[in-house]
Motif scaffolding. Structure first.
Motif, PDB file in Angstrom:
ATOM      1  N   ILE A  64       0.836  -1.205   0.000  1.00  0.00           N
ATOM      2  CA  ILE A  64       0.000   0.000   0.000  1.00  0.00           C
ATOM      3  C   ILE A  64       0.868   1.251   0.000  1.00  0.00           C
ATOM      4  CG2 ILE A  64      -1.641   1.347   1.378  1.00  0.00           C
ATOM      5  CD1 ILE A  64      -2.842  -1.407   2.231  1.00  0.00           C
ATOM      6  N   ASP A  65       1.907   1.266   0.830  1.00  0.00           N
ATOM      7  CA  ASP A  65       2.816   2.421   0.875  1.00  0.00           C
ATOM      8  C   ASP A  65       3.516   2.631  -0.463  1.00  0.00           C
ATOM      9  OD1 ASP A  65       2.085   2.884   3.496  1.00  0.00           O
ATOM     10  OD2 ASP A  65       3.884   1.948   4.354  1.00  0.00           O
ATOM     11  N   ALA A  66       3.922   1.533  -1.114  1.00  0.00           N
ATOM     12  CA  ALA A  66       4.575   1.637  -2.425  1.00  0.00           C
ATOM     13  C   ALA A  66       3.607   2.203  -3.459  1.00  0.00           C
ATOM     14  CB  ALA A  66       5.096   0.268  -2.862  1.00  0.00           C
ATOM     15  N   ALA A  67       2.355   1.756  -3.431  1.00  0.00           N
ATOM     16  CA  ALA A  67       1.345   2.269  -4.368  1.00  0.00           C
ATOM     17  C   ALA A  67       1.101   3.753  -4.131  1.00  0.00           C
ATOM     18  CB  ALA A  67       0.045   1.479  -4.225  1.00  0.00           C
ATOM     19  N   ARG A  68       1.048   4.155  -2.869  1.00  0.00           N
ATOM     20  CA  ARG A  68       0.864   5.579  -2.560  1.00  0.00           C
ATOM     21  C   ARG A  68       2.033   6.412  -3.091  1.00  0.00           C
ATOM     22  NH1 ARG A  68      -1.696   4.586   3.286  1.00  0.00           N
ATOM     23  NH2 ARG A  68      -3.860   4.739   2.645  1.00  0.00           N
ATOM     24  N   ALA A  69       3.236   5.891  -2.978  1.00  0.00           N
ATOM     25  CA  ALA A  69       4.406   6.609  -3.484  1.00  0.00           C
ATOM     26  C   ALA A  69       4.313   6.784  -4.996  1.00  0.00           C
ATOM     27  CB  ALA A  69       5.689   5.869  -3.102  1.00  0.00           C
ATOM     28  N   VAL A  70       3.866   5.757  -5.698  1.00  0.00           N
ATOM     29  CA  VAL A  70       3.701   5.851  -7.153  1.00  0.00           C
ATOM     30  C   VAL A  70       2.644   6.896  -7.495  1.00  0.00           C
ATOM     31  CG1 VAL A  70       2.891   4.604  -9.202  1.00  0.00           C
ATOM     32  CG2 VAL A  70       4.499   3.513  -7.632  1.00  0.00           C
ATOM     33  N   LEU A  71       1.525   6.893  -6.774  1.00  0.00           N
ATOM     34  CA  LEU A  71       0.470   7.873  -7.023  1.00  0.00           C
ATOM     35  C   LEU A  71       0.959   9.296  -6.758  1.00  0.00           C
ATOM     36  CD1 LEU A  71      -2.626   6.028  -5.539  1.00  0.00           C
ATOM     37  CD2 LEU A  71      -2.166   6.523  -7.944  1.00  0.00           C
ATOM     38  N   ARG A  72       1.713   9.489  -5.667  1.00  0.00           N
ATOM     39  CA  ARG A  72       2.261  10.825  -5.374  1.00  0.00           C
ATOM     40  C   ARG A  72       3.178  11.282  -6.491  1.00  0.00           C
ATOM     41  NH1 ARG A  72       2.445   8.920  -0.078  1.00  0.00           N
ATOM     42  NH2 ARG A  72       4.578   8.249  -0.332  1.00  0.00           N
ATOM     43  N   HIS A  73       4.020  10.372  -6.969  1.00  0.00           N
ATOM     44  CA  HIS A  73       4.942  10.707  -8.056  1.00  0.00           C
ATOM     45  C   HIS A  73       4.155  11.081  -9.317  1.00  0.00           C
ATOM     46  CE1 HIS A  73       8.396  10.642 -10.693  1.00  0.00           C
ATOM     47  NE2 HIS A  73       7.734   9.822 -11.490  1.00  0.00           N
ATOM     48  N   HIS A  74       3.138  10.299  -9.621  1.00  0.00           N
ATOM     49  CA  HIS A  74       2.311  10.570 -10.804  1.00  0.00           C
ATOM     50  C   HIS A  74       1.605  11.918 -10.664  1.00  0.00           C
ATOM     51  CE1 HIS A  74      -0.272   9.985 -14.211  1.00  0.00           C
ATOM     52  NE2 HIS A  74      -1.331  10.186 -13.458  1.00  0.00           N
ATOM     53  N   ARG A  75       1.073  12.189  -9.482  1.00  0.00           N
ATOM     54  CA  ARG A  75       0.378  13.456  -9.249  1.00  0.00           C
ATOM     55  C   ARG A  75       1.331  14.629  -9.430  1.00  0.00           C
ATOM     56  NH1 ARG A  75      -1.923  12.582  -4.040  1.00  0.00           N
ATOM     57  NH2 ARG A  75      -2.992  10.829  -4.930  1.00  0.00           N
ATOM     58  N   ARG A  76       2.557  14.497  -8.872  1.00  0.00           N
ATOM     59  CA  ARG A  76       3.554  15.561  -9.028  1.00  0.00           C
ATOM     60  C   ARG A  76       3.941  15.762 -10.475  1.00  0.00           C
ATOM     61  NH1 ARG A  76       7.694  13.379  -5.731  1.00  0.00           N
ATOM     62  NH2 ARG A  76       6.231  12.498  -4.322  1.00  0.00           N
ATOM     63  N   SER A  77       4.140  14.657 -11.210  1.00  0.00           N
ATOM     64  CA  SER A  77       4.498  14.747 -12.626  1.00  0.00           C
ATOM     65  C   SER A  77       3.381  15.407 -13.427  1.00  0.00           C
ATOM     66  CB  SER A  77       4.785  13.358 -13.194  1.00  0.00           C
ATOM     67  OG  SER A  77       5.917  12.804 -12.573  1.00  0.00           O
ATOM     68  N   SER A  78       2.148  15.044 -13.131  1.00  0.00           N
ATOM     69  CA  SER A  78       1.007  15.639 -13.829  1.00  0.00           C
ATOM     70  C   SER A  78       0.914  17.128 -13.545  1.00  0.00           C
ATOM     71  CB  SER A  78      -0.303  14.955 -13.398  1.00  0.00           C
ATOM     72  OG  SER A  78      -0.303  13.615 -13.813  1.00  0.00           O
ATOM     73  N   ALA A  79       1.131  17.513 -12.291  1.00  0.00           N
ATOM     74  CA  ALA A  79       1.080  18.930 -11.931  1.00  0.00           C
ATOM     75  C   ALA A  79       2.203  19.699 -12.606  1.00  0.00           C
ATOM     76  CB  ALA A  79       1.163  19.093 -10.405  1.00  0.00           C
ATOM     77  N   ASP A  80       3.394  19.112 -12.666  1.00  0.00           N
ATOM     78  CA  ASP A  80       4.516  19.769 -13.331  1.00  0.00           C
ATOM     79  C   ASP A  80       4.235  19.948 -14.820  1.00  0.00           C
ATOM     80  OD1 ASP A  80       5.836  19.836 -10.930  1.00  0.00           O
ATOM     81  OD2 ASP A  80       7.180  18.157 -11.378  1.00  0.00           O
ATOM     82  N   ASN A  81       3.642  18.929 -15.456  1.00  0.00           N
ATOM     83  CA  ASN A  81       3.335  19.026 -16.881  1.00  0.00           C
ATOM     84  C   ASN A  81       2.249  20.066 -17.131  1.00  0.00           C
ATOM     85  OD1 ASN A  81       5.189  17.070 -17.562  1.00  0.00           O
ATOM     86  ND2 ASN A  81       3.711  15.399 -17.474  1.00  0.00           N
ATOM     87  N   ALA A  82       1.283  20.171 -16.241  1.00  0.00           N
ATOM     88  CA  ALA A  82       0.208  21.150 -16.408  1.00  0.00           C
ATOM     89  C   ALA A  82       0.748  22.571 -16.259  1.00  0.00           C
ATOM     90  CB  ALA A  82      -0.903  20.895 -15.400  1.00  0.00           C
ATOM     91  N   ALA A  83       1.744  22.747 -15.386  1.00  0.00           N
ATOM     92  CA  ALA A  83       2.313  24.081 -15.154  1.00  0.00           C
ATOM     93  C   ALA A  83       3.222  24.527 -16.290  1.00  0.00           C
ATOM     94  CB  ALA A  83       3.078  24.095 -13.829  1.00  0.00           C
ATOM     95  N   ALA A  84       3.742  23.574 -17.029  1.00  0.00           N
ATOM     96  CA  ALA A  84       4.697  23.898 -18.107  1.00  0.00           C
ATOM     97  C   ALA A  84       4.033  24.454 -19.327  1.00  0.00           C
ATOM     98  CB  ALA A  84       5.478  22.642 -18.484  1.00  0.00           C
TER      99      ALA A  84
END
Length: 84
Positions: A64-84
């Motif tokens: 569960i912790d590993a899945a949460r880490a992947v989701l956090r990474h994906h969320r951050r990547s998506s936010a970075d792409n949206a800001a660019a």
């Protein structure tokens, strides 16, 4: 996102006004759409986990912790792409 269509929904007034004050009138629809996208994704994820656990042991805390880490990474990547 695909094309848009106008819908009429009822929301608690205090919630709607809180969102409007944070995002302004022009950002309200986008905010609601993003919230709905996140809810749909979480519902789908819940279905996947339920299906998995039907045929397997329940997920461990580490999984569960590993899945949460992947989701956090994906969320951050998506936010970075949206800001660019």
């Amino acid at each position: 996102m695909s094309s848009s269509k106008k819908y009429s929904v009822s929301l608690p007034e205090d919630l709607a006004e809180t969102v409007r004050s944070q995002v302004g009138p022009g950002g309200f629809s986008a905010y609601v759409a993003e919230a709905l996208e996140q809810r749909v994704a979480m519902d789908r994820l819940r279905e996947i986990v339920d299906d998995f656990e039907t045929d397997n042991e329940p997920l461990t805390r580490e999984e569960i912790d590993a899945a949460r880490a992947v989701l956090r990474h994906h969320r951050r990547s998506s936010a970075d792409n949206a800001a660019a």
